[in-house]
Scaffold this motif. Structure first.
Motif, PDB file in Angstrom:
ATOM      1  N   SER A 100       0.807  -1.218   0.000  1.00 30.94           N
ATOM      2  CA  SER A 100       0.000   0.000   0.000  1.00 30.94           C
ATOM      3  C   SER A 100       0.845   1.275   0.000  1.00 30.94           C
ATOM      4  O   SER A 100       0.312   2.377   0.020  1.00 30.94           O
ATOM      5  CB  SER A 100      -0.922   0.002   1.224  1.00 30.94           C
ATOM      6  OG  SER A 100      -0.151   0.120   2.399  1.00 30.94           O
ATOM      7  N   ILE A 101       2.176   1.116   0.032  1.00 28.62           N
ATOM      8  CA  ILE A 101       3.068   2.281   0.072  1.00 28.62           C
ATOM      9  C   ILE A 101       3.614   2.547  -1.328  1.00 28.62           C
ATOM     10  O   ILE A 101       4.077   1.647  -1.984  1.00 28.62           O
ATOM     11  CB  ILE A 101       4.227   2.042   1.058  1.00 28.62           C
ATOM     12  CG1 ILE A 101       3.696   1.836   2.450  1.00 28.62           C
ATOM     13  CG2 ILE A 101       5.222   3.190   1.049  1.00 28.62           C
ATOM     14  CD1 ILE A 101       4.748   1.469   3.470  1.00 28.62           C
TER      15      ILE A 101
ATOM     16  N   ASP B 166     -15.701   6.376   7.454  1.00 24.77           N
ATOM     17  CA  ASP B 166     -16.490   5.806   6.366  1.00 24.77           C
ATOM     18  C   ASP B 166     -15.652   4.869   5.499  1.00 24.77           C
ATOM     19  O   ASP B 166     -16.117   3.785   5.106  1.00 24.77           O
ATOM     20  CB  ASP B 166     -17.073   6.932   5.509  1.00 24.77           C
ATOM     21  CG  ASP B 166     -18.067   7.781   6.289  1.00 24.77           C
ATOM     22  OD1 ASP B 166     -18.578   7.297   7.321  1.00 24.77           O
ATOM     23  OD2 ASP B 166     -18.314   8.931   5.869  1.00 24.77           O
ATOM     24  N   THR B 167     -14.444   5.283   5.185  1.00 26.78           N
ATOM     25  CA  THR B 167     -13.615   4.498   4.262  1.00 26.78           C
ATOM     26  C   THR B 167     -13.164   3.183   4.886  1.00 26.78           C
ATOM     27  O   THR B 167     -13.151   2.138   4.222  1.00 26.78           O
ATOM     28  CB  THR B 167     -12.390   5.316   3.831  1.00 26.78           C
ATOM     29  OG1 THR B 167     -12.827   6.549   3.250  1.00 26.78           O
ATOM     30  CG2 THR B 167     -11.555   4.548   2.817  1.00 26.78           C
ATOM     31  N   LEU B 168     -12.789   3.213   6.155  1.00 31.59           N
ATOM     32  CA  LEU B 168     -12.235   2.033   6.814  1.00 31.59           C
ATOM     33  C   LEU B 168     -13.266   1.292   7.664  1.00 31.59           C
ATOM     34  O   LEU B 168     -12.925   0.332   8.347  1.00 31.59           O
ATOM     35  CB  LEU B 168     -11.051   2.438   7.702  1.00 31.59           C
ATOM     36  CG  LEU B 168      -9.882   3.124   6.983  1.00 31.59           C
ATOM     37  CD1 LEU B 168      -8.813   3.546   7.983  1.00 31.59           C
ATOM     38  CD2 LEU B 168      -9.282   2.204   5.927  1.00 31.59           C
ATOM     39  N   SER B 169     -14.509   1.747   7.630  1.00 28.50           N
ATOM     40  CA  SER B 169     -15.592   1.103   8.393  1.00 28.50           C
ATOM     41  C   SER B 169     -15.250   1.044   9.881  1.00 28.50           C
ATOM     42  O   SER B 169     -15.393   0.008  10.547  1.00 28.50           O
ATOM     43  CB  SER B 169     -15.870  -0.302   7.856  1.00 28.50           C
ATOM     44  OG  SER B 169     -16.262  -0.254   6.506  1.00 28.50           O
TER      45      SER B 169
ATOM     46  N   ALA C  39      -4.752  -3.810   4.669  1.00 29.49           N
ATOM     47  CA  ALA C  39      -5.550  -5.000   4.346  1.00 29.49           C
ATOM     48  C   ALA C  39      -6.568  -4.722   3.242  1.00 29.49           C
ATOM     49  O   ALA C  39      -6.836  -5.596   2.400  1.00 29.49           O
ATOM     50  CB  ALA C  39      -6.254  -5.500   5.607  1.00 29.49           C
ATOM     51  N   MET C  40      -7.111  -3.523   3.200  1.00 29.53           N
ATOM     52  CA  MET C  40      -8.157  -3.219   2.213  1.00 29.53           C
ATOM     53  C   MET C  40      -7.577  -2.854   0.840  1.00 29.53           C
ATOM     54  O   MET C  40      -8.269  -2.936  -0.171  1.00 29.53           O
ATOM     55  CB  MET C  40      -9.015  -2.061   2.734  1.00 29.53           C
ATOM     56  CG  MET C  40      -9.794  -2.415   4.000  1.00 29.53           C
ATOM     57  SD  MET C  40     -10.733  -1.021   4.686  1.00 29.53           S
ATOM     58  CE  MET C  40     -11.977  -0.815   3.392  1.00 29.53           C
ATOM     59  N   ARG C  41      -6.313  -2.484   0.808  1.00 28.95           N
ATOM     60  CA  ARG C  41      -5.633  -2.149  -0.439  1.00 28.95           C
ATOM     61  C   ARG C  41      -6.294  -0.982  -1.166  1.00 28.95           C
ATOM     62  O   ARG C  41      -5.968   0.162  -0.902  1.00 28.95           O
ATOM     63  CB  ARG C  41      -5.543  -3.375  -1.366  1.00 28.95           C
ATOM     64  CG  ARG C  41      -4.907  -4.601  -0.744  1.00 28.95           C
ATOM     65  CD  ARG C  41      -3.435  -4.384  -0.498  1.00 28.95           C
ATOM     66  NE  ARG C  41      -2.824  -5.537   0.101  1.00 28.95           N
ATOM     67  CZ  ARG C  41      -2.336  -6.563  -0.575  1.00 28.95           C
ATOM     68  NH1 ARG C  41      -2.401  -6.543  -1.907  1.00 28.95           N
ATOM     69  NH2 ARG C  41      -1.797  -7.581   0.046  1.00 28.95           N
ATOM     70  N   ASN C  42      -7.224  -1.224  -2.033  1.00 29.69           N
ATOM     71  CA  ASN C  42      -7.824  -0.183  -2.880  1.00 29.69           C
ATOM     72  C   ASN C  42      -8.910   0.565  -2.110  1.00 29.69           C
ATOM     73  O   ASN C  42     -10.026   0.081  -1.948  1.00 29.69           O
ATOM     74  CB  ASN C  42      -8.415  -0.809  -4.152  1.00 29.69           C
ATOM     75  CG  ASN C  42      -7.355  -1.483  -4.998  1.00 29.69           C
ATOM     76  OD1 ASN C  42      -6.239  -0.980  -5.097  1.00 29.69           O
ATOM     77  ND2 ASN C  42      -7.688  -2.616  -5.602  1.00 29.69           N
TER      78      ASN C  42
END
Length: 289
Positions: free
Chosen positions: A117-118, A149-152, A198-201
């Protein structure tokens, strides 16, 4: 008549001085063959001394044998005890080694996911590719809600500070400046980075965003030099990789681990890994960490 002189005994005439024979005794013809009494006493003393020495020698040998046997038994018991203690220690070390290996594997997997992710903006805490001005006048609230919101997340994180990077405002057609944020709790920062890896995109309102840890510019530049190696190894079967702080590239392929501080050697290794099945550890690697 003339008187005749008496005759002397024959022995006297022969000039032999023999002692007279006493009545009831016989002359001892073999007296010269017998040993003298002092010699007999000396021989008896020597024989007795020899017997005593033999007894002393036997006693010494017997005592030595008993002592040697006792020392041998003591040493054997100590060796058995020491061996048992060593075996218990080895077993404990093996168990600890297996636990440590499992932890290292978990760290490698987390590092690989995080490394994917970097990219080019590693020096920022957060690089959120959204339009300039979207945050209005409350950047902390804007970023907190965006992360929730993005990462729940269960709730919006507590942010101490949030602002765009301090450089010239870009043109409308250029990419926006990234946000730099300071979270109030360190464990919340760890949770955000782990979920982002973990979520990547990541998507926010139809736009891609990326979240990165913050590094000093010099460290970020060194880490960015391994981007090419990471791209080559991405999605390769049996390969895990990641960057350890400050800039050491770690690669695990089919259980064999290598680490690099030279980006060029890391790229060469990654290039060979994409075309071969089994790769030996190259001479330029620093070995297992």
């Amino acid at each position: 008549m003339s008187k005749q002189k008496p005759k002397k005994p024959k022995s006297t005439q022969l000039g032999l001085d023999q002692p007279p024979t006493l009545p009831g005794t016989q002359p001892n013809e073999s007296s010269g063959d017998e040993e003298d009494p002092p010699n007999r006493a000396l021989l008896a003393a020597i024989t007795a001394l020899r017997g005593e020495m033999t007894k002393i020698k036997d006693d010494i040998c017997e005592n030595l044998e008993r002592r040697i046997e006792r020392v041998y038994n003591d040493l054997r018991a100590e060796i058995v005890t020491t061996n048992n203690i060593a075996q218990v220690s080895i077993t404990n070390l093996e168990a600890k080694s297996q636990t440590l290996q499992a932890k290292v594997t978990d760290i490698e997997e987390a590092t690989t996911a995080h490394s994917d992710s970097i990219s080019q903006l590693e020096q920022q805490v957060a690089n959120l590719s959204v339009r300039e001005g979207s945050e209005a006048t409350k950047p902390r609230d804007f970023i907190a809600n965006l992360l929730k919101d993005t990462l729940s997340l269960d709730e919006a994180p507590l942010i101490d500070r949030a602002h765009r990077t301090l450089r010239q405002r870009p043109n409308p057609s250029d990419p926006p400046r990234p946000f730099v944020i300071r979270l109030h709790y360190y464990h919340v920062l760890e949770d955000i980075l782990r979920k982002a890896a973990a979520m990547r995109n990541l998507q926010y309102q139809g736009k891609s965003i990326s979240i990165f840890p913050d590094y000093p510019p010099s460290v970020a530049k060194r880490r960015a030099q391994f981007n090419r190696a990471r791209q080559l190894l991405r999605n390769q079967p049996g390969v895990r990789y990641g960057l350890l702080y400050p800039a050491r590239f770690l690669v695990t392929h089919n259980g064999s681990q290598s680490s690099f501080t030279d980006p060029q050697k890391a790229e060469e290794y990654a290039a060979r890994l994409t075309t071969t099945t089994t790769i030996p550890t190259p001479s330029g690697s620093t070995g297992r960490s």
